[in-house]
Design an enzyme around this catalytic site. Sequence first.
Site, PDB file in Angstrom:
ATOM      1  N   GLU A 268      30.286  44.315  51.877  1.00 19.38           N
ATOM      2  CA  GLU A 268      31.050  44.399  53.144  1.00 19.38           C
ATOM      3  C   GLU A 268      32.514  44.513  52.770  1.00 19.38           C
ATOM      4  OE1 GLU A 268      29.881  44.624  56.051  1.00 19.38           O
ATOM      5  OE2 GLU A 268      27.914  43.675  56.106  1.00 19.38           O
ATOM      6  N   CYS A 302      39.008  42.809  58.761  1.00 20.37           N
ATOM      7  CA  CYS A 302      38.451  44.039  58.192  1.00 20.37           C
ATOM      8  C   CYS A 302      38.357  45.103  59.274  1.00 20.37           C
ATOM      9  CB  CYS A 302      37.095  43.777  57.568  1.00 20.37           C
ATOM     10  SG  CYS A 302      35.952  42.950  58.681  1.00 20.37           S
TER      11      CYS A 302
HETATM   12  P1  NAD Z   1      39.456  40.356  47.657  1.00 16.11           P
HETATM   13  O1  NAD Z   1      38.686  41.573  47.319  1.00 16.11           O
HETATM   14  O2  NAD Z   1      40.747  40.127  46.977  1.00 16.11           O
HETATM   15  O3  NAD Z   1      38.562  39.049  47.378  1.00 16.11           O
HETATM   16  C1  NAD Z   1      37.318  38.854  48.042  1.00 16.11           C
HETATM   17  C2  NAD Z   1      36.479  37.888  47.222  1.00 16.11           C
HETATM   18  O4  NAD Z   1      36.027  38.546  46.038  1.00 16.11           O
HETATM   19  C3  NAD Z   1      37.225  36.638  46.751  1.00 16.11           C
HETATM   20  O5  NAD Z   1      36.368  35.519  46.818  1.00 16.11           O
HETATM   21  C4  NAD Z   1      37.563  36.986  45.304  1.00 16.11           C
HETATM   22  O6  NAD Z   1      37.779  35.853  44.500  1.00 16.11           O
HETATM   23  C5  NAD Z   1      36.306  37.734  44.910  1.00 16.11           C
HETATM   24  N1  NAD Z   1      36.424  38.638  43.751  1.00 16.11           N
HETATM   25  C6  NAD Z   1      37.386  39.534  43.501  1.00 16.11           C
HETATM   26  N2  NAD Z   1      37.106  40.214  42.379  1.00 16.11           N
HETATM   27  C7  NAD Z   1      35.936  39.741  41.903  1.00 16.11           C
HETATM   28  C8  NAD Z   1      35.127  40.044  40.770  1.00 16.11           C
HETATM   29  N3  NAD Z   1      35.482  40.988  39.894  1.00 16.11           N
HETATM   30  N4  NAD Z   1      33.973  39.360  40.604  1.00 16.11           N
HETATM   31  C9  NAD Z   1      33.608  38.423  41.499  1.00 16.11           C
HETATM   32  N5  NAD Z   1      34.335  38.076  42.588  1.00 16.11           N
HETATM   33  C10 NAD Z   1      35.490  38.743  42.784  1.00 16.11           C
HETATM   34  O7  NAD Z   1      39.656  40.375  49.266  1.00 16.11           O
HETATM   35  P2  NAD Z   1      40.545  39.419  50.172  1.00 16.11           P
HETATM   36  O8  NAD Z   1      41.975  39.746  49.982  1.00 16.11           O
HETATM   37  O9  NAD Z   1      40.093  38.013  50.027  1.00 16.11           O
HETATM   38  O10 NAD Z   1      40.066  39.886  51.634  1.00 16.11           O
HETATM   39  C11 NAD Z   1      40.552  41.034  52.277  1.00 16.11           C
HETATM   40  C12 NAD Z   1      39.620  42.200  52.099  1.00 16.11           C
HETATM   41  O11 NAD Z   1      38.294  41.855  52.525  1.00 16.11           O
HETATM   42  C13 NAD Z   1      40.013  43.383  52.960  1.00 16.11           C
HETATM   43  O12 NAD Z   1      39.833  44.557  52.223  1.00 16.11           O
HETATM   44  C14 NAD Z   1      39.052  43.314  54.133  1.00 16.11           C
HETATM   45  O13 NAD Z   1      38.863  44.528  54.798  1.00 16.11           O
HETATM   46  C15 NAD Z   1      37.810  42.847  53.433  1.00 16.11           C
HETATM   47  N6  NAD Z   1      36.848  42.247  54.373  1.00 16.11           N
HETATM   48  C16 NAD Z   1      35.737  42.972  54.709  1.00 16.11           C
HETATM   49  C17 NAD Z   1      34.842  42.462  55.641  1.00 16.11           C
HETATM   50  C18 NAD Z   1      33.628  43.241  56.068  1.00 16.11           C
HETATM   51  O14 NAD Z   1      32.739  42.662  56.634  1.00 16.11           O
HETATM   52  N7  NAD Z   1      33.546  44.548  55.808  1.00 16.11           N
HETATM   53  C19 NAD Z   1      35.058  41.192  56.194  1.00 16.11           C
HETATM   54  C20 NAD Z   1      36.183  40.470  55.803  1.00 16.11           C
HETATM   55  C21 NAD Z   1      37.078  41.009  54.887  1.00 16.11           C
END
Ligand code: NAD
Length: 512
Positions: A268, A302
């Site tokens: 997602e 998002c």
């Molecule tokens: P992010 O990608 O920086 O982090 C999201 C999560 O992934 C965190 O828990 C982070 O620690 C983890 N993570 C990052 N790299 C990783 C790796 N290599 N291995 C394992 N875990 C890893 O995102 P953010 O800044 O926390 O949130 C914002 C983003 O999330 C935006 O792009 C938003 O659109 C998206 N989002 C999408 C949805 C959806 O349902 N499509 C919902 C909420 C947020």
Amino acid sequence: MTTATESSVSELLTSLGIEQDNSGAFCGRWLDTQGSPIESVNPTTGEVLATIRSATTDDYETVAAATTEAFHQWRTWPAPMRGEVVRQLGDALRQKKEALGRLVTLEMGKILSEGLGEVQEMIDMVDLAVGMSRQLYGLSMHSERPEHRMYEQWHPLGPIGIITAFNFPVAVWAWNATVAAVCGDSMIWKPSSKAPLCGLAISNIAKEVLEANDAPPIFNLLIGDRKQVGQHLVADPRITLISATGSVSMGRKVGNVVAQRLGRSLLELGGNNGIIVTDDADLDMALRAVLFAAVGTAGQRCTSNRRLFLQKGIAAEMKQRLVQAYKSITIGDPMDPAILMGPLVDQQAVDDMVAALETAQQQGAKILYGGGVLEGPGFFVEPTLVEATGEMPITCEETFAPILYLFEFDDLDEAIATHNSVPQGLSSSIFTTNLLSAEQFLSPGGSDCGIANVNIGTSGAEIGGAFGGEKDTGGGREAGSDSWKAYMRRQTCTINYGRELPLAQGVEFDVG
Ligand code: NAD
């Protein structure tokens, strides 16, 4: 600017079982983690709320082993019994709704009404999942062979990993955890390091519910950096499904690692959500919807509206009304009911917004309203309207901030083509009173997103439908409809109740 007092903050944290120095690993019990400390920061004030000792690789192993063991027990519980435990989780969440909503606002910065709404979404997910626990149906089909019966059944999948983003620090856990629990899975949750206290609070609540039911520890937690926790979780072949919510770049990395081991992933990822407003639209409705979608959660959903397509007949009026409305947006402490927009999550988010606006201007854009960063403390910015001109690469990117790019168009074909020209495909809307335009937007040649709305904004989806998006958004679906199938394994069973052994497709294979 008014802010929550120190004593009310510590009372709130205590009421949710959070102390000043917390362990970052839970598997039915809190482990004595000794990893590097992670600070939870209040984005409204920049102050540290509490510190968490993050999990180490050894803690990961302990939690993964406990989660695997819990799965072996939990999968033997009948699904309606699992549903009863989830129902009680809903009761506990109802009792703690106010405190949890406040914690979401404190740690992540969305206004309190949205913080409470996020907890309500968890409760709604519980109700949906409890119903699902009696409806995990398989199909039965007619066998081509005489005296044979054929059907599909759904079994629990295994221990799963849930990786969540900062912006919905509790609801996204619930989308996954409530459904996975009724499906018979155990799970490890890795919340965002920007919202770890929400993870602690939920784990404390879930612990009590599981213990009251003598249930195995299915709701587990690991707080830590990518190396110590994230990468192990994603690469671990015991973890049958990785459900990851976050940015597109995170999804590419995580999706690749899971694909290498032929595991399942449910992604997602980011959106770049457009709203089209036609000349015949109800502009009052369109204005209200755009405001909530573009400014709500300070543009950190998002599904936030990032691109607005205005048909030329109404473009000037809509722009003028938008500027007026943006001027009246109250910015400040998200706990204050008079405030509509809280802070961004951290300084990096502010820097990203400033950089995106600079790039937009270099690419020919004009800032129509906003663009400023407010004086600290806290990470406050102005909601911003940008007139986009022609092809601007920056409008194809998701900047997680309240920037709305405005486009003008002549005809709907052109608007839909530009709308679909970005890599992401999460949410989309059209405002029109013309049935033909609405249906064109919803037709196969219309919006290419996972969510397509008519006369409703892009954000604020209900949980009853499947939630998720196409293209770079990752293709995953969570919450309602038949999304539960991602958390189970399908088995096709054929039973021969006759005395012959006919082969399918009429194949003969007789010896002698
Ligand atoms: P992010 O990608 O920086 O982090 C999201 C999560 O992934 C965190 O828990 C982070 O620690 C983890 N993570 C990052 N790299 C990783 C790796 N290599 N291995 C394992 N875990 C890893 O995102 P953010 O800044 O926390 O949130 C914002 C983003 O999330 C935006 O792009 C938003 O659109 C998206 N989002 C999408 C949805 C959806 O349902 N499509 C919902 C909420 C947020």
